[in-house]
Design a protein around this motif. Structure first.
Motif, PDB file in Angstrom:
ATOM      1  N   THR A   1       0.854  -1.220   0.070  1.00 23.43           N
ATOM      2  CA  THR A   1      -0.099  -0.031  -0.115  1.00 23.43           C
ATOM      3  C   THR A   1       1.031   1.482  -0.246  1.00 23.43           C
ATOM      4  OG1 THR A   1      -0.038   0.165   2.422  1.00 23.43           O
ATOM      5  CG2 THR A   1      -1.513  -1.324   1.368  1.00 23.43           C
ATOM      6  N   SER A   2       0.359   2.435  -0.147  1.00 24.21           N
ATOM      7  CA  SER A   2       0.943   3.561  -0.093  1.00 24.21           C
ATOM      8  C   SER A   2       1.697   3.746   1.219  1.00 24.21           C
ATOM      9  CB  SER A   2       0.205   4.730  -0.670  1.00 24.21           C
ATOM     10  OG  SER A   2      -1.143   5.031   0.277  1.00 24.21           O
TER      11      SER A   2
ATOM     12  N   ASP B   1      -7.748   8.982   0.890  1.00 22.56           N
ATOM     13  CA  ASP B   1      -8.622   7.845   0.449  1.00 22.56           C
ATOM     14  C   ASP B   1      -7.561   6.788  -0.037  1.00 22.56           C
ATOM     15  OD1 ASP B   1      -8.164   9.219  -1.922  1.00 22.56           O
ATOM     16  OD2 ASP B   1     -10.211   8.395  -2.626  1.00 22.56           O
ATOM     17  N   LYS B   2      -6.287   7.065  -0.112  1.00 23.00           N
ATOM     18  CA  LYS B   2      -5.403   5.884  -0.741  1.00 23.00           C
ATOM     19  C   LYS B   2      -4.527   5.381   0.012  1.00 23.00           C
ATOM     20  CE  LYS B   2      -7.333   6.451  -4.780  1.00 23.00           C
ATOM     21  NZ  LYS B   2      -8.243   5.237  -5.436  1.00 23.00           N
TER      22      LYS B   2
ATOM     23  N   ASN C   1      -4.417   3.151   2.393  1.00 27.83           N
ATOM     24  CA  ASN C   1      -4.137   1.614   2.271  1.00 27.83           C
ATOM     25  C   ASN C   1      -4.469   1.072   1.159  1.00 27.83           C
ATOM     26  OD1 ASN C   1      -3.755   1.421   5.297  1.00 27.83           O
ATOM     27  ND2 ASN C   1      -5.867   2.246   5.680  1.00 27.83           N
ATOM     28  N   SER C   2      -4.493   1.822   0.136  1.00 25.85           N
ATOM     29  CA  SER C   2      -4.520   1.156  -1.441  1.00 25.85           C
ATOM     30  C   SER C   2      -3.279   0.561  -1.897  1.00 25.85           C
ATOM     31  CB  SER C   2      -5.117   2.421  -2.283  1.00 25.85           C
ATOM     32  OG  SER C   2      -6.284   2.740  -1.985  1.00 25.85           O
TER      33      SER C   2
ATOM     34  N   ARG D   1      -2.584  -0.174  -7.784  1.00 26.15           N
ATOM     35  CA  ARG D   1      -3.861   0.177  -8.400  1.00 26.15           C
ATOM     36  C   ARG D   1      -4.181   1.752  -8.179  1.00 26.15           C
ATOM     37  NH1 ARG D   1      -7.542  -4.296  -5.081  1.00 26.15           N
ATOM     38  NH2 ARG D   1      -6.460  -6.400  -6.063  1.00 26.15           N
ATOM     39  N   MET D   2      -2.987   2.230  -8.168  1.00 24.58           N
ATOM     40  CA  MET D   2      -3.229   3.943  -8.285  1.00 24.58           C
ATOM     41  C   MET D   2      -2.638   4.281  -9.630  1.00 24.58           C
ATOM     42  SD  MET D   2      -1.635   4.267  -4.480  1.00 24.58           S
ATOM     43  CE  MET D   2      -1.760   5.854  -4.336  1.00 24.58           C
TER      44      MET D   2
END
Length: 216
Positions: free
Chosen positions: A104-105, A135-136, A138-139, A143-144
């Motif tokens: 994740t980021s 909002d990213k 924990n992305s 996928r970014m």
């Protein structure tokens, strides 16, 4: 190792040997980068921006001439000294970012911060929020968008002590708004440490207020 200044003297990339470099203000010249100042290096693609960053950071040695940290020639530095410099002296954002897509980021940034202990998790999350990634956090990076990944990489670069911050095309995938946000964040972090910023750019699209500009 404390770096008082970075001196570049008559440096020429091996690939440019014999080429006409008369239009460059870096190659085959004497240049000094000092803490507390802001430097912008603008150039067209293929003129060696990433090579210069890699030479200073010690990733590559295929050049003639000398690069010195204070009085020390970089060619004389040991592996242990380079590790110390990269942990406490020079922070670096490579153009290709070198993020881990399966993380994740937040995990990407914490991976770096785990080596330096420079920021708390709350501070890291706050920085990610400041660059529009609330909002990213924990992305997965894979996928970014490229622009979002670039902002993650910039936050990661700032999670260490540094006397010099090298940014290789830091805003190439950012719009005007995010460009300005990044410039503000970089300036704040560099000013807090009394550090120099050395940024490269195709054209003059970096919002950083430079004390000195060079054409590569």
């Amino acid at each position: 190792m404390e770096i008082e200044r970075i001196e570049i003297s008559n440096v020429v990339p091996a690939v440019f040997a014999g080429a006409d470099l008369s239009g460059s203000e870096i190659w085959a010249r004497d240049v000094v980068f000092e803490p507390g100042r802001r430097f912008l290096i603008s150039a067209e693609s293929g003129t060696g921006k990433s090579s210069l960053c890699s030479f200073i950071y010690g990733y590559r040695r295929d050049f003639t001439g000398d690069i010195k940290f204070g009085t020390r020639n970089v060619r004389s530095l040991s592996v242990a000294e380079w590790c110390d410099i990269r942990r406490r002296g020079i922070a670096y954002l490579p153009q290709d970012m070198r993020l881990f897509g399966e993380l994740t980021s937040l995990e990407n940034v914490e991976l770096k911060n785990g080596l330096t202990g420079h920021k708390t998790r709350a501070q890291i999350v706050q920085m990610l929020e400041q660059v529009g990634l609330a909002d990213k956090v924990n992305s997965l990076v894979s996928r970014m968008s490229i622009g979002q990944q670039q902002r993650v990489a910039i936050v990661r670069a700032l999670c260490q002590p540094f006397r010099f911050l090298i940014l290789d095309e830091p805003v190439s995938h950012l719009d005007e708004t995010n460009n300005a946000v990044i410039a503000t964040l970089v300036e704040r972090e560099a000013q807090a440490q009394g550090a120099a910023v050395i940024a490269t750019s195709v054209g003059n699209n970096v919002k950083l207020k430079a004390d000195k500009e060079f054409k590569l």
